[in-house]
Design a protein around this motif. Structure first.
Motif, mmCIF file in Angstrom:
data_model
loop_
_atom_site.group_PDB
_atom_site.id
_atom_site.type_symbol
_atom_site.label_atom_id
_atom_site.label_comp_id
_atom_site.label_asym_id
_atom_site.label_seq_id
_atom_site.Cartn_x
_atom_site.Cartn_y
_atom_site.Cartn_z
ATOM 1 N N MET A 1 10.885 -5.867 2.836
ATOM 2 C CA MET A 1 10.211 -4.808 3.553
ATOM 3 C C MET A 1 11.190 -3.757 4.079
ATOM 4 O O MET A 1 10.913 -2.572 4.070
ATOM 5 N N GLU A 2 12.342 -4.197 4.525
ATOM 6 C CA GLU A 2 13.312 -3.263 5.092
ATOM 7 C C GLU A 2 13.742 -2.228 4.062
ATOM 8 O O GLU A 2 13.967 -1.060 4.392
ATOM 9 N N ALA A 3 13.860 -2.649 2.816
ATOM 10 C CA ALA A 3 14.257 -1.708 1.767
ATOM 11 C C ALA A 3 13.237 -0.589 1.620
ATOM 12 O O ALA A 3 13.593 0.584 1.452
ATOM 13 N N TYR A 4 11.949 -0.951 1.709
ATOM 14 C CA TYR A 4 10.897 0.064 1.601
ATOM 15 C C TYR A 4 10.950 1.021 2.780
ATOM 16 O O TYR A 4 10.828 2.237 2.624
ATOM 17 N N TYR A 5 11.152 0.483 3.960
ATOM 18 C CA TYR A 5 11.195 1.344 5.145
ATOM 19 C C TYR A 5 12.381 2.314 5.078
ATOM 20 O O TYR A 5 12.286 3.463 5.517
ATOM 21 N N ARG A 6 13.508 1.872 4.521
ATOM 22 C CA ARG A 6 14.659 2.774 4.386
ATOM 23 C C ARG A 6 14.337 3.910 3.426
ATOM 24 O O ARG A 6 14.696 5.067 3.662
ATOM 25 N N LEU A 7 13.635 3.578 2.345
ATOM 26 C CA LEU A 7 13.242 4.615 1.394
ATOM 27 C C LEU A 7 12.254 5.585 2.027
ATOM 28 O O LEU A 7 12.335 6.799 1.821
ATOM 29 N N PHE A 8 11.307 5.053 2.790
ATOM 30 C CA PHE A 8 10.355 5.919 3.472
ATOM 31 C C PHE A 8 11.073 6.874 4.416
ATOM 32 O O PHE A 8 10.774 8.066 4.482
ATOM 33 N N LEU A 23 3.508 8.188 1.238
ATOM 34 C CA LEU A 23 4.456 7.301 1.908
ATOM 35 C C LEU A 23 3.892 6.791 3.227
ATOM 36 O O LEU A 23 4.000 5.605 3.551
ATOM 37 N N HIS A 24 3.299 7.685 3.988
ATOM 38 C CA HIS A 24 2.715 7.285 5.273
ATOM 39 C C HIS A 24 1.542 6.317 5.063
ATOM 40 O O HIS A 24 1.349 5.394 5.854
ATOM 41 N N LYS A 25 0.790 6.531 3.999
ATOM 42 C CA LYS A 25 -0.345 5.667 3.700
ATOM 43 C C LYS A 25 0.117 4.231 3.456
ATOM 44 O O LYS A 25 -0.443 3.268 3.998
ATOM 45 N N ILE A 26 1.157 4.086 2.648
ATOM 46 C CA ILE A 26 1.670 2.742 2.338
ATOM 47 C C ILE A 26 2.350 2.137 3.556
ATOM 48 O O ILE A 26 2.148 0.958 3.878
ATOM 49 N N LYS A 27 3.152 2.945 4.242
ATOM 50 C CA LYS A 27 3.887 2.435 5.402
ATOM 51 C C LYS A 27 2.921 1.959 6.491
ATOM 52 O O LYS A 27 3.108 0.878 7.074
ATOM 53 N N ALA A 28 1.889 2.749 6.752
ATOM 54 C CA ALA A 28 0.924 2.379 7.784
ATOM 55 C C ALA A 28 0.208 1.092 7.398
ATOM 56 O O ALA A 28 -0.047 0.223 8.230
ATOM 57 N N HIS A 29 -0.094 0.953 6.115
ATOM 58 C CA HIS A 29 -0.774 -0.244 5.659
ATOM 59 C C HIS A 29 0.104 -1.487 5.854
ATOM 60 O O HIS A 29 -0.354 -2.519 6.339
ATOM 61 N N ASN A 33 -0.973 -4.288 8.628
ATOM 62 C CA ASN A 33 -1.454 -5.530 8.022
ATOM 63 C C ASN A 33 -0.313 -6.514 7.770
ATOM 64 O O ASN A 33 -0.322 -7.255 6.798
ATOM 65 N N SER A 34 0.666 -6.501 8.650
ATOM 66 C CA SER A 34 1.833 -7.367 8.459
ATOM 67 C C SER A 34 1.485 -8.846 8.582
ATOM 68 O O SER A 34 2.209 -9.704 8.078
ATOM 69 N N HIS A 35 0.383 -9.167 9.248
ATOM 70 C CA HIS A 35 0.011 -10.570 9.431
ATOM 71 C C HIS A 35 -1.276 -10.943 8.701
ATOM 72 O O HIS A 35 -1.486 -12.096 8.368
ATOM 73 N N GLU A 36 -2.136 -9.950 8.481
ATOM 74 C CA GLU A 36 -3.410 -10.231 7.821
ATOM 75 C C GLU A 36 -3.406 -9.632 6.411
ATOM 76 O O GLU A 36 -3.037 -8.478 6.228
ATOM 77 N N PRO A 37 -3.807 -10.397 5.400
ATOM 78 C CA PRO A 37 -3.833 -9.871 4.032
ATOM 79 C C PRO A 37 -4.943 -8.855 3.845
ATOM 80 O O PRO A 37 -6.027 -9.002 4.390
ATOM 81 N N SER A 38 -4.671 -7.834 3.092
ATOM 82 C CA SER A 38 -5.704 -6.864 2.749
ATOM 83 C C SER A 38 -5.243 -6.100 1.522
ATOM 84 O O SER A 38 -4.080 -6.140 1.149
ATOM 85 N N ALA A 39 -6.177 -5.417 0.899
ATOM 86 C CA ALA A 39 -5.856 -4.674 -0.318
ATOM 87 C C ALA A 39 -5.822 -3.185 -0.015
ATOM 88 O O ALA A 39 -6.730 -2.647 0.604
ATOM 89 N N LEU A 40 -4.771 -2.535 -0.441
ATOM 90 C CA LEU A 40 -4.643 -1.090 -0.287
ATOM 91 C C LEU A 40 -4.940 -0.440 -1.631
ATOM 92 O O LEU A 40 -4.338 -0.789 -2.634
ATOM 93 N N VAL A 41 -5.863 0.484 -1.658
ATOM 94 C CA VAL A 41 -6.219 1.156 -2.898
ATOM 95 C C VAL A 41 -5.463 2.484 -2.993
ATOM 96 O O VAL A 41 -5.552 3.324 -2.104
ATOM 97 N N ILE A 42 -4.710 2.635 -4.065
ATOM 98 C CA ILE A 42 -3.935 3.864 -4.305
ATOM 99 C C ILE A 42 -4.367 4.435 -5.647
ATOM 100 O O ILE A 42 -4.573 3.685 -6.599
ATOM 101 N N SER A 43 -4.513 5.728 -5.737
ATOM 102 C CA SER A 43 -4.908 6.338 -7.001
ATOM 103 C C SER A 43 -3.741 6.313 -7.977
ATOM 104 O O SER A 43 -2.576 6.197 -7.587
#
Length: 313
Positions: A1-8, A23-29, A33-43
């Protein structure tokens, strides 16, 4: 996760507003949802933008829609769903999230998959040589609008001699206002839908007409998506396949852009002056006339394609 945050963090100051939004959409998700699983839909467009601008390739594996459930069962992790025509890409970050919870999160999408062949090119058409006008039914819809959440409010099915097999106004499956632009095009108001059945209520009547037939649409991607959304998702299960005449017509005539139905009819000298525009029954009949006139030319195009293939050997 840290690698993604550095890129963001690197790209958050970008002048490309679309990139920052993704980027904000993925980061916010990921954060929410760091503890609860959920699906993020991206075009698909958002995925490509992210990859082209940052080199971040979220994609792990492409799977056919018919294999979606089996794929989820095999994987452990949080999945991100990318929708792209007849394929769905599932991505995962955290390997410690139970896959059964992810299935629950993506179940509505899984229920709306086309389970029969989608025939939208000469190559695909050549694999179904049994297709003739008499093996087809011709379908058109009118909808509450052009967005994903919009519903079918008129559906018409005709055969190759233009006999009406099904034709009805339909109430939206869920409460949905008709977009003003859509109403201006087809002239169907919400008052006219009062007391009408929903597509899911008369779905069996439609399925009977589609059984053992090829369902021909002009713009199949649009109409099929709306019919799946307005039904229980299994309305096409008993037909032989779905044909997109718009794409096949454009390929045969070497058009770079999709051609409107009336423009294609005009190009083939088809008279449709007796039919209304932007109404399901009228457009379904135009489609039947176009297919019958275009069918011989389609056969010639297939023969030429096959001959070119043989010459390569």
């Amino acid at each position: 996760m840290e690698a993604y945050y550095r890129l963001f963090a690197t790209y958050e100051g970008s002048k490309d507003g679309n990139l920052v939004r993704v980027l904000h959409k993925i980061k916010a998700h990921l954060y929410q949802n760091s503890h609860e699983p959920s699906a993020l839909v991206i075009s698909w467009g958002e995925y490509k933008l992210l990859f082209e601008k940052t080199g971040i390739d979220l994609r792990k594996e492409m799977v056919k829609k018919s294999e979606v459930k089996e794929f989820i069962d095999r994987q452990q992790g949080r999945h991100i769903v990318l929708g792209y025509k007849k394929y769905v890409t599932y991505l995962y970050f955290d390997e410690q999230v139970a896959s059964k919870k992810v299935i629950k999160a993506t179940k509505p999408r899984e229920a709306k998959l086309l389970t029969v062949p989608l025939i939208e090119s000469l190559e695909a058409f050549s694999e179904h040589i049994e297709i003739t006008p008499s093996k087809c039914v011709f379908i058109d819809t009118e909808t509450t609008g052009l967005f994903k959440a919009d519903h079918v409010i008129e559906l018409s099915v005709v055969d190759d001699v233009e006999d009406t097999l099904f034709d009805s106004l339909l109430k939206p499956k869920r409460k949905r206002k008709i977009h003003p632009k859509a109403m201006a095009a087809h002239g169907i108001s919400e008052d006219r839908l009062a007391g009408k059945p929903r597509l899911i209520d008369v779905q069996q009547d439609v399925e009977v007409q589609l059984k053992d037939k090829y369902a021909v649409f002009y713009n199949a991607n649009f109409d099929v998506a709306k019919m799946l959304h307005s039904s229980d998702g299994r309305i096409f299960d008993n037909c032989l396949g779905v044909v997109c005449l718009m794409k096949i017509y454009s390929e045969v005539n070497e058009h770079r852009k999709w051609i409107k139905l009336v423009s294609a009819c005009d190009a083939q000298n088809i008279d449709y002056s007796d039919l209304p525009n932007h109404r399901a029954c009228g457009d379904a009949r135009k489609l039947a006339r176009l297919f019958k006139v275009f069918y011989p030319k389609l056969m010639v195009a297939l023969d030429n394609k096959n001959n070119q293939t043989l010459e390569l050997f």
